[in-house]
Design an enzyme around this catalytic site. Structure first.
Site, PDB file in Angstrom:
ATOM      1  N   TYR A  57     -17.364  16.636 -14.516  1.00 31.70           N
ATOM      2  CA  TYR A  57     -17.821  15.240 -14.570  1.00 31.70           C
ATOM      3  C   TYR A  57     -18.824  14.963 -13.429  1.00 31.70           C
ATOM      4  O   TYR A  57     -18.589  15.355 -12.288  1.00 31.70           O
ATOM      5  CB  TYR A  57     -16.597  14.335 -14.440  1.00 31.70           C
ATOM      6  CG  TYR A  57     -16.890  12.865 -14.451  1.00 31.70           C
ATOM      7  CD1 TYR A  57     -17.245  12.224 -15.631  1.00 31.70           C
ATOM      8  CD2 TYR A  57     -16.796  12.109 -13.292  1.00 31.70           C
ATOM      9  CE1 TYR A  57     -17.511  10.869 -15.649  1.00 31.70           C
ATOM     10  CE2 TYR A  57     -17.048  10.750 -13.301  1.00 31.70           C
ATOM     11  CZ  TYR A  57     -17.413  10.142 -14.480  1.00 31.70           C
ATOM     12  OH  TYR A  57     -17.669   8.802 -14.489  1.00 31.70           O
TER      13      TYR A  57
ATOM     14  N   ASP B 127      -8.496  18.738 -13.750  1.00 30.42           N
ATOM     15  CA  ASP B 127      -8.762  17.404 -14.280  1.00 30.42           C
ATOM     16  C   ASP B 127      -8.426  17.450 -15.770  1.00 30.42           C
ATOM     17  O   ASP B 127      -9.124  18.080 -16.558  1.00 30.42           O
ATOM     18  CB  ASP B 127     -10.236  17.045 -14.034  1.00 30.42           C
ATOM     19  CG  ASP B 127     -10.609  15.656 -14.549  1.00 30.42           C
ATOM     20  OD1 ASP B 127      -9.916  15.149 -15.463  1.00 30.42           O
ATOM     21  OD2 ASP B 127     -11.603  15.086 -14.060  1.00 30.42           O
TER      22      ASP B 127
ATOM     23  N   LYS C 157      -9.461   6.567 -19.240  1.00 27.44           N
ATOM     24  CA  LYS C 157      -9.826   7.085 -20.562  1.00 27.44           C
ATOM     25  C   LYS C 157      -8.619   7.074 -21.498  1.00 27.44           C
ATOM     26  O   LYS C 157      -8.152   6.015 -21.849  1.00 27.44           O
ATOM     27  CB  LYS C 157     -10.439   8.480 -20.393  1.00 27.44           C
ATOM     28  CG  LYS C 157     -11.435   8.596 -19.219  1.00 27.44           C
ATOM     29  CD  LYS C 157     -12.734   7.843 -19.446  1.00 27.44           C
ATOM     30  CE  LYS C 157     -13.582   7.663 -18.186  1.00 27.44           C
ATOM     31  NZ  LYS C 157     -13.921   8.881 -17.452  1.00 27.44           N
TER      32      LYS C 157
ATOM     33  N   ARG D 188       0.843  -1.197   0.000  1.00 27.86           N
ATOM     34  CA  ARG D 188       0.000   0.000   0.000  1.00 27.86           C
ATOM     35  C   ARG D 188       0.880   1.249   0.000  1.00 27.86           C
ATOM     36  O   ARG D 188       0.577   2.243  -0.632  1.00 27.86           O
ATOM     37  CB  ARG D 188      -0.965   0.007   1.193  1.00 27.86           C
ATOM     38  CG  ARG D 188      -1.754   1.310   1.269  1.00 27.86           C
ATOM     39  CD  ARG D 188      -2.992   1.313   2.170  1.00 27.86           C
ATOM     40  NE  ARG D 188      -2.941   0.418   3.299  1.00 27.86           N
ATOM     41  CZ  ARG D 188      -2.197   0.610   4.400  1.00 27.86           C
ATOM     42  NH1 ARG D 188      -1.446   1.686   4.517  1.00 27.86           N
ATOM     43  NH2 ARG D 188      -2.220  -0.266   5.373  1.00 27.86           N
TER      44      ARG D 188
HETATM   45  C1  LIG Z   1     -14.373   9.285 -16.113  1.00 29.82           C
HETATM   46  C2  LIG Z   1     -13.999  10.587 -15.548  1.00 29.82           C
HETATM   47  C3  LIG Z   1     -13.730  10.740 -14.175  1.00 29.82           C
HETATM   48  C4  LIG Z   1     -13.894   9.597 -13.186  1.00 29.82           C
HETATM   49  O1  LIG Z   1     -12.921   8.632 -13.413  1.00 29.82           O
HETATM   50  P1  LIG Z   1     -13.145   7.067 -13.048  1.00 29.82           P
HETATM   51  O2  LIG Z   1     -11.869   6.450 -13.542  1.00 29.82           O
HETATM   52  O3  LIG Z   1     -14.365   6.610 -13.806  1.00 29.82           O
HETATM   53  O4  LIG Z   1     -13.319   6.988 -11.587  1.00 29.82           O
HETATM   54  C5  LIG Z   1     -13.331  11.977 -13.726  1.00 29.82           C
HETATM   55  N1  LIG Z   1     -13.209  13.021 -14.555  1.00 29.82           N
HETATM   56  C6  LIG Z   1     -13.468  12.926 -15.879  1.00 29.82           C
HETATM   57  C7  LIG Z   1     -13.320  14.121 -16.747  1.00 29.82           C
HETATM   58  C8  LIG Z   1     -13.870  11.713 -16.420  1.00 29.82           C
HETATM   59  O5  LIG Z   1     -14.139  11.623 -17.724  1.00 29.82           O
END
Ligand SMILES: *Cc1c(COP(=O)(O)O)cnc(C)c1O
Length: 408
Positions: free
Chosen positions: A99, A177, A202, A47
């Site tokens: 998001y 983000d 993504k 961890r």
């Molecule tokens: C998908 C997404 C998230 C969340 O990510 P997860 O891997 O699904 O927890 C956060 N911000 C954006 C812009 C996203 O497209």
């Protein structure tokens, strides 16, 4: 020093491997031997640290031009760790179309823990943004501003440089983000952000086969606070997943090049389609490239959205797609299509949704690396089906001629 594409392929070795293997090993070990009592070995318990994770964390820090990187079990786990560095009473200003899961985490979870939340449009009204950050004399200045470089599903571009300048005037941290953009198109830390994070699910992983989150900090002080959250909240990314993200990152530039080229071609096709009323894709139209560059972006990414004309049923379009898969998520090699109002953004009250411009007719596409002609043909035949499904007495003037012209 290695350039960006070389960094994608090779990363920074963690010097744990003298076998000559060209790929870093995956360590399936939760614990590590101490050489003797009282020793402080580099790894003791997974961890706290694992060489497979170290590789990925060092690599993302390098790619995002930060001091340290951290890998989490999901994008939302990454966001959770970042926001947990604040304390009850602290106020966070967030973009008004972040998001949905991030918004819900802030609004439904962190407000219960005492964070205050102010949402505001971060892409065009900078005076309002400044008032929100400063607190306008009514409340204390915000401790942080949280936003996405390119927003979802309307693909508005946030100017990191400009937002950071305002936030720093009031001592607020800037948390970006960068999921839709990736370090290939922009490194927000270079533009003044303090923390950059990703849903690596993504574009970074890129193959719809792993859920992961990454965080990079701009300073050692912030890194210590994020490391504490990673180790004590425990939302770490397991070694197999770390390796899947590492492998995805190797081809990020190649994938993104093709995805952007395809997305731009699809956007231009849709712009001319008689059944389409609006296309959202960053930098579309004259001077678009310059506008993107002014906001520090090297490319527009592979996600776009469009609205079908009134009376056209977007569900018929989506249900008839054959190459595009009907699915949420984005950023992978295969093309995906979805209806935000009924899929990714269904939890948002309709009124709110319409207020930020997410109409019932809005379709979002995540463009993959297929032959773009197959994608365009697929959209064309699905839109044709939606035209056939219109009521008999409902026609769109000049549809047939416009379609003929488009196809010629
Ligand atoms: C998908 C997404 C998230 C969340 O990510 P997860 O891997 O699904 O927890 C956060 N911000 C954006 C812009 C996203 O497209």
């Amino acid at each position: 020093m290695a350039r960006f594409n070389t960094q994608l392929v090779h990363g920074l070795p963690v010097h744990d491997n003298d076998t000559g293997a060209v790929n870093p090993p995956i360590y399936n070990s939760s614990t590590y031997t101490f050489p003797f009592v009282g020793a402080s070995p580099r790894y003791d318990y997974a961890r706290s640290g694992n060489p497979t994770r170290d590789f990925l964390e060092q690599q993302i820090a390098q790619l995002e031009h930060g001091t340290r990187g951290f890998a989490f079990a999901s994008g939302l786990a990454a966001i959770h760790a970042v926001l947990s560095i604040f304390k009850p009473g602290d106020r966070i200003v967030a973009g008004d179309n972040v998001y949905g899961g991030s918004y819900s985490q802030l609004n439904d979870h962190f407000t219960r823990w005492g964070l205050q939340l102010t949402t505001v449009n971060t892409s065009d009204d900078f005076e309002r943004l400044e008032r929100a950050i400063s607190g306008n004399g009514d409340t204390a200045p915000a401790k942080a501003v949280y936003f996405e470089t390119i927003t979802n599903p309307l693909l508005q571009v946030n100017d990191v440089n400009r937002i950071a300048a305002i936030a720093h005037r009031y001592g607020a941290l800037v948390i970006v983000d960068n999921t839709f953009v990736t370090p290939y198109n922009q490194q927000p830390l270079d533009l003044g952000a303090d923390v950059v994070l990703h849903s690596a699910t993504k574009y970074l992983a890129g193959h719809s086969d792993v859920i992961a989150g990454l965080v990079v900090t701009s300073s050692e002080d912030l890194a210590e606070r994020i490391y504490f959250a990673q180790n004590r909240l425990g939302g770490i990314l397991p070694p197999q997943e770390c390796d899947a993200v590492r492998r995805g990152i190797q081809t990020l530039a190649l994938r993104m090049d093709r995805q952007q080229k395809n997305a731009s071609a699809v956007a231009h096709y849709l712009l001319k389609h008689p059944l389409v009323s609006k296309v959202h894709y960053p930098g579309l139209g004259e001077g678009g490239d310059r506008e993107l560059a002014a906001k520090g972006l090297k490319g527009a990414g592979g996600v776009l959205s469009f609205e079908v004309k009134e009376g056209v049923d977007p569900a018929v379009v989506l249900n008839n797609l054959k190459v595009f898969r009907l699915a949420v998520s984005l950023g992978a090699v295969e093309s995906l299509a979805e209806l935000p109002a009924r899929m990714t953004h269904f939890e948002m009250p309709r009124e709110e949704r319409l207020k930020v411009g997410i109409t019932d007719e809005l379709i979002r596409l995540s463009i993959g690396i297929e032959d773009v002609d197959d994608l365009i043909e697929d959209l064309g035949q699905a839109l044709e089906k939606a035209y056939e499904a219109l009521n008999d007495h409902q026609t769109i003037d000049g549809f047939d001629q416009q379609i003929d012209k488009l196809l010629s």
